[in-house]
Motif scaffolding. Structure first.
Motif, PDB file in Angstrom:
ATOM      1  N   TYR A  48      38.031  30.096  36.447  1.00  0.00           N
ATOM      2  CA  TYR A  48      39.476  30.215  36.084  1.00  0.00           C
ATOM      3  C   TYR A  48      39.490  29.621  34.452  1.00  0.00           C
ATOM      4  O   TYR A  48      40.923  29.880  33.994  1.00  0.00           O
ATOM      5  N   PHE A  49      38.306  29.275  33.891  1.00  0.00           N
ATOM      6  CA  PHE A  49      38.660  29.084  32.595  1.00  0.00           C
ATOM      7  C   PHE A  49      38.271  30.370  31.781  1.00  0.00           C
ATOM      8  O   PHE A  49      38.397  30.283  30.531  1.00  0.00           O
ATOM      9  N   PHE A  50      37.755  31.620  32.282  1.00  0.00           N
ATOM     10  CA  PHE A  50      37.384  32.547  31.429  1.00  0.00           C
ATOM     11  C   PHE A  50      37.780  33.808  32.013  1.00  0.00           C
ATOM     12  O   PHE A  50      37.229  34.864  31.679  1.00  0.00           O
ATOM     13  N   LYS A  51      38.777  33.978  33.147  1.00  0.00           N
ATOM     14  CA  LYS A  51      39.400  35.114  33.852  1.00  0.00           C
ATOM     15  C   LYS A  51      39.741  36.160  32.720  1.00  0.00           C
ATOM     16  O   LYS A  51      39.385  37.311  32.695  1.00  0.00           O
ATOM     17  N   SER A  52      40.516  35.715  31.917  1.00  0.00           N
ATOM     18  CA  SER A  52      41.295  36.689  30.680  1.00  0.00           C
ATOM     19  C   SER A  52      40.179  37.261  29.810  1.00  0.00           C
ATOM     20  O   SER A  52      40.182  38.366  29.450  1.00  0.00           O
ATOM     21  N   LEU A  53      39.220  36.362  29.502  1.00  0.00           N
ATOM     22  CA  LEU A  53      38.127  36.809  28.517  1.00  0.00           C
ATOM     23  C   LEU A  53      37.197  37.962  29.197  1.00  0.00           C
ATOM     24  O   LEU A  53      36.973  38.833  28.727  1.00  0.00           O
ATOM     25  N   ALA A  54      36.924  37.553  30.543  1.00  0.00           N
ATOM     26  CA  ALA A  54      36.087  38.354  31.397  1.00  0.00           C
ATOM     27  C   ALA A  54      36.772  39.635  31.374  1.00  0.00           C
ATOM     28  O   ALA A  54      36.072  40.871  31.299  1.00  0.00           O
ATOM     29  N   GLU A  55      38.047  39.893  31.744  1.00  0.00           N
ATOM     30  CA  GLU A  55      38.799  40.939  31.864  1.00  0.00           C
ATOM     31  C   GLU A  55      38.868  41.683  30.456  1.00  0.00           C
ATOM     32  O   GLU A  55      38.863  42.930  30.567  1.00  0.00           O
ATOM     33  N   GLN A  56      38.825  41.140  29.507  1.00  0.00           N
ATOM     34  CA  GLN A  56      38.949  41.665  28.143  1.00  0.00           C
ATOM     35  C   GLN A  56      37.714  42.310  27.604  1.00  0.00           C
ATOM     36  O   GLN A  56      37.764  43.632  27.329  1.00  0.00           O
ATOM     37  N   LEU A  57      36.628  41.892  28.093  1.00  0.00           N
ATOM     38  CA  LEU A  57      35.423  42.466  27.837  1.00  0.00           C
ATOM     39  C   LEU A  57      34.959  43.355  29.102  1.00  0.00           C
ATOM     40  O   LEU A  57      34.016  44.165  28.821  1.00  0.00           O
ATOM     41  N   GLY A  58      35.783  43.305  30.086  1.00  0.00           N
ATOM     42  CA  GLY A  58      35.143  44.085  31.235  1.00  0.00           C
ATOM     43  C   GLY A  58      33.919  43.793  31.846  1.00  0.00           C
ATOM     44  O   GLY A  58      33.339  44.588  32.575  1.00  0.00           O
ATOM     45  N   ILE A  59      33.707  42.534  31.919  1.00  0.00           N
ATOM     46  CA  ILE A  59      32.736  41.916  32.814  1.00  0.00           C
ATOM     47  C   ILE A  59      32.975  41.377  33.962  1.00  0.00           C
ATOM     48  O   ILE A  59      33.919  40.615  34.140  1.00  0.00           O
ATOM     49  N   GLU A  60      32.314  41.862  34.971  1.00  0.00           N
ATOM     50  CA  GLU A  60      32.681  41.315  36.426  1.00  0.00           C
ATOM     51  C   GLU A  60      31.668  40.351  37.191  1.00  0.00           C
ATOM     52  O   GLU A  60      31.696  39.860  38.131  1.00  0.00           O
ATOM     53  N   SER A  61      30.598  40.155  36.328  1.00  0.00           N
ATOM     54  CA  SER A  61      29.567  39.145  36.874  1.00  0.00           C
ATOM     55  C   SER A  61      29.293  37.909  35.993  1.00  0.00           C
ATOM     56  O   SER A  61      29.398  38.010  34.760  1.00  0.00           O
ATOM     57  N   TYR A  62      28.943  36.859  36.415  1.00  0.00           N
ATOM     58  CA  TYR A  62      28.889  35.680  35.824  1.00  0.00           C
ATOM     59  C   TYR A  62      28.122  34.717  36.329  1.00  0.00           C
ATOM     60  O   TYR A  62      28.190  34.518  37.550  1.00  0.00           O
ATOM     61  N   VAL A  63      27.449  33.684  35.646  1.00  0.00           N
ATOM     62  CA  VAL A  63      26.842  32.590  35.861  1.00  0.00           C
ATOM     63  C   VAL A  63      27.707  31.401  35.394  1.00  0.00           C
ATOM     64  O   VAL A  63      28.042  31.205  34.301  1.00  0.00           O
ATOM     65  N   SER A  64      28.482  30.685  36.441  1.00  0.00           N
ATOM     66  CA  SER A  64      29.451  29.675  35.738  1.00  0.00           C
ATOM     67  C   SER A  64      29.112  28.295  36.306  1.00  0.00           C
ATOM     68  O   SER A  64      28.100  28.104  37.091  1.00  0.00           O
ATOM     69  N   LEU A  65      29.597  27.361  35.838  1.00  0.00           N
ATOM     70  CA  LEU A  65      29.510  26.036  36.057  1.00  0.00           C
ATOM     71  C   LEU A  65      28.046  25.353  35.944  1.00  0.00           C
ATOM     72  O   LEU A  65      27.640  24.895  36.697  1.00  0.00           O
ATOM     73  N   ASN A  66      27.634  26.110  34.690  1.00  0.00           N
ATOM     74  CA  ASN A  66      26.221  25.679  34.509  1.00  0.00           C
ATOM     75  C   ASN A  66      25.144  25.840  35.398  1.00  0.00           C
ATOM     76  O   ASN A  66      24.242  25.079  35.868  1.00  0.00           O
ATOM     77  N   GLY A  67      25.296  27.169  35.966  1.00  0.00           N
ATOM     78  CA  GLY A  67      24.628  27.688  37.072  1.00  0.00           C
ATOM     79  C   GLY A  67      24.831  27.577  38.670  1.00  0.00           C
ATOM     80  O   GLY A  67      24.290  27.625  39.472  1.00  0.00           O
ATOM     81  N   GLY A  68      25.953  26.606  38.803  1.00  0.00           N
ATOM     82  CA  GLY A  68      26.213  26.110  40.150  1.00  0.00           C
ATOM     83  C   GLY A  68      27.050  27.211  40.920  1.00  0.00           C
ATOM     84  O   GLY A  68      26.934  27.015  42.143  1.00  0.00           O
ATOM     85  N   TYR A  69      27.600  28.250  40.337  1.00  0.00           N
ATOM     86  CA  TYR A  69      28.345  29.200  41.311  1.00  0.00           C
ATOM     87  C   TYR A  69      28.199  30.442  40.407  1.00  0.00           C
ATOM     88  O   TYR A  69      28.431  30.632  39.020  1.00  0.00           O
ATOM     89  N   VAL A  70      27.624  31.417  41.049  1.00  0.00           N
ATOM     90  CA  VAL A  70      27.039  32.756  40.527  1.00  0.00           C
ATOM     91  C   VAL A  70      27.833  34.022  40.926  1.00  0.00           C
ATOM     92  O   VAL A  70      27.790  33.936  42.342  1.00  0.00           O
ATOM     93  N   VAL A  71      28.252  34.878  40.597  1.00  0.00           N
ATOM     94  CA  VAL A  71      29.006  35.855  41.065  1.00  0.00           C
ATOM     95  C   VAL A  71      28.478  37.279  40.419  1.00  0.00           C
ATOM     96  O   VAL A  71      28.437  37.448  39.111  1.00  0.00           O
ATOM     97  N   TYR A  72      28.258  38.199  41.282  1.00  0.00           N
ATOM     98  CA  TYR A  72      27.921  39.462  40.922  1.00  0.00           C
ATOM     99  C   TYR A  72      28.847  40.528  41.257  1.00  0.00           C
ATOM    100  O   TYR A  72      29.162  40.780  42.374  1.00  0.00           O
ATOM    101  N   LYS A  73      29.565  41.127  40.313  1.00  0.00           N
ATOM    102  CA  LYS A  73      30.485  42.318  40.393  1.00  0.00           C
ATOM    103  C   LYS A  73      31.565  41.891  41.749  1.00  0.00           C
ATOM    104  O   LYS A  73      31.869  42.473  42.505  1.00  0.00           O
ATOM    105  N   GLY A  74      32.050  40.646  41.465  1.00  0.00           N
ATOM    106  CA  GLY A  74      33.151  40.286  42.205  1.00  0.00           C
ATOM    107  C   GLY A  74      32.639  39.489  43.333  1.00  0.00           C
ATOM    108  O   GLY A  74      33.526  38.977  44.147  1.00  0.00           O
ATOM    109  N   LYS A  75      31.430  39.376  43.686  1.00  0.00           N
ATOM    110  CA  LYS A  75      30.947  38.808  44.948  1.00  0.00           C
ATOM    111  C   LYS A  75      29.982  37.473  44.626  1.00  0.00           C
ATOM    112  O   LYS A  75      29.289  37.826  44.018  1.00  0.00           O
ATOM    113  N   ALA A  76      30.489  36.495  45.437  1.00  0.00           N
ATOM    114  CA  ALA A  76      29.663  35.185  45.320  1.00  0.00           C
ATOM    115  C   ALA A  76      28.167  35.520  45.872  1.00  0.00           C
ATOM    116  O   ALA A  76      28.260  35.963  47.017  1.00  0.00           O
TER     117      ALA A  76
END
Length: 258
Positions: A48-76
């Motif tokens: 929730y700290f980078f939702k708008s940034l990801a949308e601006q860059l068109g990135i749907e996948s992320y490693v967040s919370l220093n590796g604790g929670y990972v999502v690929y194309k919208g799916k955990a």
């Protein structure tokens, strides 16, 4: 080496001190994606700290919370919360020293002191909404990371206080608290397994102390020119400052854009 995936830290890497994405970075990420290379955010921040940034860059996948929670194309695809008994021990220890905590879940976050000036200063520097007040958040929600608000001369009070936790300072009045074995590298490993991509086929960009493991685990670790000096020895290449084409020049070095 032909790289298939690139991981990007946010603060000091994708965004500058004003928390703005340089225009040349936006264009470089777009070019990278057009070439078929996976672009992934890898950050200590919660989603929730980078939702708008990801949308601006068109990135749907992320490693967040220093590796604790990972999502690929919208799916955990990976989740590793801090064991609740460890959070409870941290809560009790911090209370003894009158230090404020912010509990970070996957979809929301709360503080046990809404008026603490250290917390307001640190969280405010991220240019995000402030946490709601709910000191019992951790009792019912999975917590992946905690902000511990204190100054550097109080760090020693925590180093051996709760077995299984480690601390990374990211602000003069704030530290990340996460499981000892948790790091961005752990989340990257989960994504590479899912995509069947080899570590040597991955690139990572970072600038902070929580990027050490990430730069080491990939085939090409790139540190920003504005990186913490203690991070630079872990990099294979040091690019320019975030505001001086750091992402562009790093991607060119990796031969991922022209």
């Amino acid at each position: 080496m032909t790289y298939k995936i690139a991981f990007f830290d946010i603060d000091g890497t994708l965004v500058n001190e004003e928390k703005q994405i340089p225009q040349d970075t936006i264009e470089a990420i777009a070019e990278l994606k057009r070439s078929g290379v996976e672009a992934v955010i890898a950050t200590g921040r919660a989603p929730y700290f980078f939702k708008s940034l990801a949308e601006q860059l068109g990135i749907e996948s992320y490693v967040s919370l220093n590796g604790g929670y990972v999502v690929y194309k919208g799916k955990a695809i990976y989740s590793r919360p801090i064991p609740r008994e460890q959070v409870e021990s941290l809560v009790n220890h911090a209370a003894k020293h009158k230090h404020t905590l912010v509990f970070e879940g996957a979809s929301d976050f709360s503080s046990n002191n809404a008026e603490d000036t250290f917390m307001l200063d640190a969280v405010g520097s991220l240019k995000v909404d402030l946490p709601k007040y709910d000191p019992d958040f951790w009792r019912t929600e999975d917590v992946y990371q905690v902000f511990l608000h204190n100054e550097a001369d109080h760090e020693h009070l925590y180093m051996n206080a709760v077995p299984g936790l480690r601390y990374i300072r990211w602000h003069p009045t704030a530290m990340d608290v996460l499981p000892t074995e948790s790091s961005k590298a752990e989340g990257i490993n989960a994504m590479l397994r899912l995509l069947n991509i080899k570590h040597e086929e991955a690139v990572a960009f970072g600038d902070g102390l929580n990027d050490k493991e990430m730069l080491e685990v990939v085939g090409l670790g790139i540190a920003m020119g504005n990186s913490h000096e203690d991070l630079k020895p872990y990099a294979d290449y040091i690019t320019t400052h975030v505001d001086e084409g750091g992402i562009v020049n790093g991607l060119k070095y990796a031969q991922l854009i022209e």
